[in-house]
Design an enzyme around this catalytic site. Structure first.
Site, PDB file in Angstrom:
ATOM      1  N   ASP A 104      72.107  18.817  62.369  1.00  0.00           N
ATOM      2  CA  ASP A 104      73.345  19.362  62.170  1.00  0.00           C
ATOM      3  C   ASP A 104      73.136  20.677  63.590  1.00  0.00           C
ATOM      4  O   ASP A 104      73.457  20.260  64.692  1.00  0.00           O
ATOM      5  CB  ASP A 104      73.665  20.117  61.001  1.00  0.00           C
ATOM      6  N   LYS A 132      74.984  15.161  64.185  1.00  0.00           N
ATOM      7  CA  LYS A 132      76.376  15.696  64.353  1.00  0.00           C
ATOM      8  C   LYS A 132      76.147  16.595  65.961  1.00  0.00           C
ATOM      9  O   LYS A 132      76.006  17.619  65.565  1.00  0.00           O
ATOM     10  CB  LYS A 132      76.538  16.841  63.464  1.00  0.00           C
TER      11      LYS A 132
HETATM   12  P1  IMP Z   1      70.422  21.856  60.513  1.00  0.00           P
HETATM   13  O1  IMP Z   1      69.529  23.063  60.359  1.00  0.00           O
HETATM   14  O2  IMP Z   1      71.938  22.838  60.800  1.00  0.00           O
HETATM   15  O3  IMP Z   1      70.159  21.059  61.596  1.00  0.00           O
HETATM   16  O4  IMP Z   1      70.801  21.640  59.033  1.00  0.00           O
HETATM   17  C1  IMP Z   1      70.112  20.427  58.529  1.00  0.00           C
HETATM   18  C2  IMP Z   1      70.314  20.445  57.040  1.00  0.00           C
HETATM   19  O5  IMP Z   1      71.605  20.831  56.722  1.00  0.00           O
HETATM   20  C3  IMP Z   1      70.187  18.804  56.577  1.00  0.00           C
HETATM   21  O6  IMP Z   1      68.778  18.550  56.509  1.00  0.00           O
HETATM   22  C4  IMP Z   1      71.250  18.798  55.468  1.00  0.00           C
HETATM   23  O7  IMP Z   1      70.287  19.112  54.295  1.00  0.00           O
HETATM   24  C5  IMP Z   1      71.972  19.969  55.609  1.00  0.00           C
HETATM   25  N1  IMP Z   1      73.311  19.241  55.999  1.00  0.00           N
HETATM   26  C6  IMP Z   1      73.679  19.432  57.341  1.00  0.00           C
HETATM   27  N2  IMP Z   1      75.059  18.852  57.390  1.00  0.00           N
HETATM   28  C7  IMP Z   1      75.073  18.230  56.341  1.00  0.00           C
HETATM   29  C8  IMP Z   1      76.081  17.455  55.778  1.00  0.00           C
HETATM   30  O8  IMP Z   1      77.220  16.814  56.380  1.00  0.00           O
HETATM   31  N3  IMP Z   1      76.162  16.934  54.467  1.00  0.00           N
HETATM   32  C9  IMP Z   1      74.941  17.258  53.516  1.00  0.00           C
HETATM   33  N4  IMP Z   1      73.989  18.275  54.123  1.00  0.00           N
HETATM   34  C10 IMP Z   1      74.085  18.522  55.347  1.00  0.00           C
END
Ligand code: IMP
Ligand code: MG
Length: 185
Positions: A104, A132
């Site tokens: 994300d 994303k």
């Molecule tokens: P990042 O550090 O923002 O890249 O977050 C990654 C983590 O956030 C992932 O491993 C998921 O556990 C959670 N996450 C991010 N987007 C989603 C989503 O759309 N649905 C469910 N979990 C999400």
């Protein structure tokens, strides 16, 4: 099924997941042929993905798991990550493939990779089922990548909303009312 009334839209159905994972597994099998490969799954989101990926890879892989928690709001990552469960074995000199459910902001994965790099693996690469790109805050190179999705909160195939929906066999979007604060309480 129990979830039919909860789902607004299926983004990636079961057949598409299977087909894409088979492709990724073929590439991984070719790239790591003859190597000692350790799959590192990030709990809990990557659970379904790593199991299907490991089954499809034509190599004698090992699997280990990490669990992390990020501080901050429920659907946003702060970038501050705490390790709840660490790997069981040393990764020194080993080929590590980190298996993640979704990238994300990229902050969580960035932290994990930097952390593991300090332990002297022979190589470290990233395999993520979903990405994303619109929400990225740090640059991460995803070596094996399943699907790019729009900026929507998704559930299923390992991904949860408040620990539920991980067991859906597809990736989808919940109906807006399912995200309400008191739903199901
Ligand atoms: P990042 O550090 O923002 O890249 O977050 C990654 C983590 O956030 C992932 O491993 C998921 O556990 C959670 N996450 C991010 N987007 C989603 C989503 O759309 N649905 C469910 N979990 C999400
Ligand atoms: Mg995760």
């Amino acid at each position: 099924m129990w979830y039919d009334s909860h789902i607004q839209e299926v983004l990636i159905d079961q057949a598409s997941l299977e087909a894409r994972i088979t492709e990724l597994a073929k590439r991984i099998s070719a790239d790591y042929a003859g190597a000692d490969l350790l799959l590192v799954g990030v709990l809990k989101g990557a659970l379904l993905f790593i199991v299907d990926l490991a089954r499809a890879v034509d190599l004698p892989v090992e699997m280990d798991f990490m669990a992390i928690s990020s501080y901050g709001a429920a659907t946003e990552t702060s970038g501050v990550v705490r390790i709840l469960k660490d790997l069981e074995a040393s990764i020194e000199g080993r080929h590590v493939l980190v298996v993640e459910d979704i990238i994300d902001s990229g902050l969580t994965l960035n932290y994990i990779v930097e952390h593991l790099r300090n332990r002297g693996p022979a190589s470290i690469k990233i395999c993520a089922l979903l990405s994303k790109p619109a929400r990225r805050r740090v640059d991460v190179v995803i070596d094996y990548h399943g699907f790019e999705i729009p900026d929507k909160f998704v559930v299923g195939y390992g991904l949860d909303f408040r620990q539920r929906y991980r067991n859906l066999p597809f990736v989808g979007v919940l109906k807006p009312e399912m995200y309400q604060e008191n739903h199901g309480k």
